[in-house]
Design a protein around this motif. Sequence first.
Motif, PDB file in Angstrom:
ATOM      1  N   ARG A  61      12.897  13.733   3.754  1.00 55.52           N
ATOM      2  CA  ARG A  61      12.103  13.128   2.673  1.00 55.52           C
ATOM      3  C   ARG A  61      10.697  13.740   2.613  1.00 55.52           C
ATOM      4  NH1 ARG A  61      13.375   7.149   4.520  1.00 55.52           N
ATOM      5  NH2 ARG A  61      13.705   8.338   6.434  1.00 55.52           N
ATOM      6  N   ARG A  62      10.147  13.779   1.421  1.00 56.55           N
ATOM      7  CA  ARG A  62       8.769  14.217   1.244  1.00 56.55           C
ATOM      8  C   ARG A  62       7.846  13.066   1.614  1.00 56.55           C
ATOM      9  NH1 ARG A  62       8.720  18.022  -3.942  1.00 56.55           N
ATOM     10  NH2 ARG A  62      10.712  19.019  -3.576  1.00 56.55           N
ATOM     11  N   GLY A  63       6.671  13.392   2.079  1.00 61.70           N
ATOM     12  CA  GLY A  63       5.782  12.348   2.569  1.00 61.70           C
ATOM     13  C   GLY A  63       4.771  11.894   1.546  1.00 61.70           C
ATOM     14  N   GLN A  64       5.217  11.589   0.369  1.00 67.18           N
ATOM     15  CA  GLN A  64       4.229  11.202  -0.655  1.00 67.18           C
ATOM     16  C   GLN A  64       4.764  10.032  -1.472  1.00 67.18           C
ATOM     17  OE1 GLN A  64       1.447  14.102  -2.302  1.00 67.18           O
ATOM     18  NE2 GLN A  64       2.402  13.776  -4.279  1.00 67.18           N
ATOM     19  N   THR A  65       3.853   9.116  -1.797  1.00 71.26           N
ATOM     20  CA  THR A  65       4.222   7.972  -2.621  1.00 71.26           C
ATOM     21  C   THR A  65       4.542   8.422  -4.051  1.00 71.26           C
ATOM     22  OG1 THR A  65       3.592   5.714  -3.185  1.00 71.26           O
ATOM     23  CG2 THR A  65       1.874   7.390  -3.362  1.00 71.26           C
ATOM     24  N   ARG A  66       4.884   7.463  -4.899  1.00 78.67           N
ATOM     25  CA  ARG A  66       5.336   7.796  -6.263  1.00 78.67           C
ATOM     26  C   ARG A  66       4.132   7.991  -7.181  1.00 78.67           C
ATOM     27  NH1 ARG A  66      11.137   4.791  -7.009  1.00 78.67           N
ATOM     28  NH2 ARG A  66      11.616   4.644  -4.784  1.00 78.67           N
ATOM     29  N   VAL A  67       3.518   9.143  -7.048  1.00 79.37           N
ATOM     30  CA  VAL A  67       2.253   9.392  -7.734  1.00 79.37           C
ATOM     31  C   VAL A  67       2.402   9.291  -9.260  1.00 79.37           C
ATOM     32  CG1 VAL A  67       0.490  11.144  -8.201  1.00 79.37           C
ATOM     33  CG2 VAL A  67       1.313  10.780  -5.863  1.00 79.37           C
ATOM     34  N   ARG A  68       3.367  10.003  -9.794  1.00 79.38           N
ATOM     35  CA  ARG A  68       3.517  10.020 -11.256  1.00 79.38           C
ATOM     36  C   ARG A  68       3.763   8.607 -11.803  1.00 79.38           C
ATOM     37  NH1 ARG A  68       5.057  13.977 -14.605  1.00 79.38           N
ATOM     38  NH2 ARG A  68       5.857  15.312 -12.932  1.00 79.38           N
ATOM     39  N   GLU A  69       4.630   7.866 -11.139  1.00 82.23           N
ATOM     40  CA  GLU A  69       4.992   6.537 -11.639  1.00 82.23           C
ATOM     41  C   GLU A  69       3.801   5.577 -11.551  1.00 82.23           C
ATOM     42  OE1 GLU A  69       6.736   8.425  -9.581  1.00 82.23           O
ATOM     43  OE2 GLU A  69       8.565   8.845 -10.729  1.00 82.23           O
ATOM     44  N   LEU A  70       3.044   5.669 -10.459  1.00 82.98           N
ATOM     45  CA  LEU A  70       1.856   4.817 -10.314  1.00 82.98           C
ATOM     46  C   LEU A  70       0.839   5.154 -11.398  1.00 82.98           C
ATOM     47  CD1 LEU A  70       1.550   5.027  -6.429  1.00 82.98           C
ATOM     48  CD2 LEU A  70       2.008   2.939  -7.727  1.00 82.98           C
ATOM     49  N   ARG A  71       0.587   6.437 -11.575  1.00 81.06           N
ATOM     50  CA  ARG A  71      -0.373   6.880 -12.594  1.00 81.06           C
ATOM     51  C   ARG A  71       0.065   6.452 -13.990  1.00 81.06           C
ATOM     52  NH1 ARG A  71      -0.078  12.918 -14.528  1.00 81.06           N
ATOM     53  NH2 ARG A  71       1.828  11.949 -15.314  1.00 81.06           N
ATOM     54  N   ASP A  72       1.334   6.682 -14.318  1.00 78.22           N
ATOM     55  CA  ASP A  72       1.810   6.376 -15.664  1.00 78.22           C
ATOM     56  C   ASP A  72       1.778   4.875 -15.960  1.00 78.22           C
ATOM     57  OD1 ASP A  72       2.147   9.048 -16.037  1.00 78.22           O
ATOM     58  OD2 ASP A  72       4.340   9.038 -15.944  1.00 78.22           O
ATOM     59  N   ALA A  73       1.834   4.070 -14.895  1.00 74.74           N
ATOM     60  CA  ALA A  73       1.755   2.619 -15.090  1.00 74.74           C
ATOM     61  C   ALA A  73       0.321   2.148 -15.326  1.00 74.74           C
ATOM     62  CB  ALA A  73       2.342   1.902 -13.875  1.00 74.74           C
ATOM     63  N   GLY A  74      -0.652   3.055 -15.125  1.00 79.58           N
ATOM     64  CA  GLY A  74      -2.052   2.696 -15.362  1.00 79.58           C
ATOM     65  C   GLY A  74      -2.849   2.436 -14.103  1.00 79.58           C
ATOM     66  N   ILE A  75      -2.258   2.698 -12.943  1.00 79.75           N
ATOM     67  CA  ILE A  75      -2.963   2.512 -11.671  1.00 79.75           C
ATOM     68  C   ILE A  75      -3.866   3.718 -11.419  1.00 79.75           C
ATOM     69  CG2 ILE A  75      -2.595   2.456  -9.157  1.00 79.75           C
ATOM     70  CD1 ILE A  75       0.005   0.819  -9.856  1.00 79.75           C
ATOM     71  N   THR A  76      -5.085   3.457 -10.971  1.00 73.80           N
ATOM     72  CA  THR A  76      -5.981   4.560 -10.624  1.00 73.80           C
ATOM     73  C   THR A  76      -5.517   5.176  -9.309  1.00 73.80           C
ATOM     74  OG1 THR A  76      -7.827   3.442 -11.697  1.00 73.80           O
ATOM     75  CG2 THR A  76      -8.372   5.226 -10.181  1.00 73.80           C
ATOM     76  N   VAL A  77      -5.229   6.473  -9.356  1.00 76.19           N
ATOM     77  CA  VAL A  77      -4.738   7.192  -8.180  1.00 76.19           C
ATOM     78  C   VAL A  77      -5.755   8.264  -7.801  1.00 76.19           C
ATOM     79  CG1 VAL A  77      -2.887   8.603  -7.210  1.00 76.19           C
ATOM     80  CG2 VAL A  77      -2.342   6.845  -8.923  1.00 76.19           C
TER      81      VAL A  77
END
Length: 430
Positions: A288-304
């Motif tokens: 597995r890659r060691g990264q959270t769901r960046v695109r999905e968090l961003r697209d939902a409007g969360i500041t990343v």
Amino acid sequence: MFDLIIKNATLPDGRSGVDIACQDGIITAVEAGITAEATEVIDAKGYLVSPPFVDPHFHMDATLSLGTPRMNVSGTLLEGIALWGELKPVQSVDDIIQRALRYCDLAVSMGLGAIRSHVDTCDDELKGVEALLEVRDQVKDYIDLQLVAFPQDGVLRDPTAMANTLRALDMGVDVVGGIPHFERTMADGAESVRQLCKIAADRGLMVDMHCDESDDPHSRHIETLAYETQRLGLQGRVAGSHLTSMHSMDNYYVSKLIPLMVEAGVHAIPNPLINIMLQGRHDTYPKRRGQTRVRELRDAGITVGFGSDCVMDPWYSMGTADMLDVAFMGLHVGQLSSREDMAWCFDAVTQNSAHIMGLGGYGVAKGCAANLVLLQARDKIETIRLRADRLAVIRKGKVIARKQPSVSNLSLPGRPKSLDPADYAPKSPS
Ligand code: FE2
């Protein structure tokens, strides 16, 4: 008569041919064709002028300690924590101060203007806290250093951690931290989130927790963090750092979790370099890659905002304080390859992280602090592609670091005599 004028800059929003005038530490004009005199004039030659890089997640008490007292052989988070536990009792306050100051020198040279550093509070002497409070004061004219009280060994698991964390906050540490996935049980992890958020609410502080830095899809402390954030009215003041377990979670569960995070206004701080190195260590293949769901968090409007986490310490042997390395890795691991996505990765190491840290006066606009970086690249994407050199780092209208542009001299028959890597930008980047 201004203190500083930068001529012919390109800005992160794409405007080009712009001049920037600075006076008394403030940007007083951003427009084409400023003709006034200035004590110093810099010709940007069309290169990008950005506000400084911001690192929203770092460990300055451990940085530059690589190899002391030994190396991390397994490369895991847990051996790193054990190794740090060996170093803590044998290092002095002055050791920590000197390493941190050296790191800040490096950070300035790389255009970093603000750093949020966690500081370990699982130490009855609070040596790291004492040291980094001193460093915060010493560097305040060139780096905004924000400190997070971080009970590395678990605020409930370590018998004196809660008392020491409260003592650190009393001493002036800015933000409440935690590490729920390192508590003894899931129940203790959730309880630690509840207690620490209550402390932040009572004291009017921000929260930034190491949250679910694990490959265990059932590590769901971010759910409790989001719940407590909305319950206590902490919206906009709370960040979840790492969030790597989200990578492995069931998609249906995530479809409920992300809206909870949005409702709570919780920010997300992935740390691409360290987590691509640490995560998936129990996997064979595929890993597995060691990264959270960046695109999905961003697209939902969360500041990343992307953080660097570690440079040359028990957890990570690499690193040069280069937030463009961080953006480069985050871009690849997150497969953020469209023009818009790549440009967004630049925002994730600048304005997004400034927002998460609550920095005021951040940006290239009239009235903002005159904190700027001249980069040897012509737009945000090229800056990441090239990990562009920082030609000038400006703080409060004064140049505090300079570097000559990287230009190679060539001796090739019939070919150009010199090469500027920034000249390889695409002709029509749209
Ligand atoms: Fe961390």
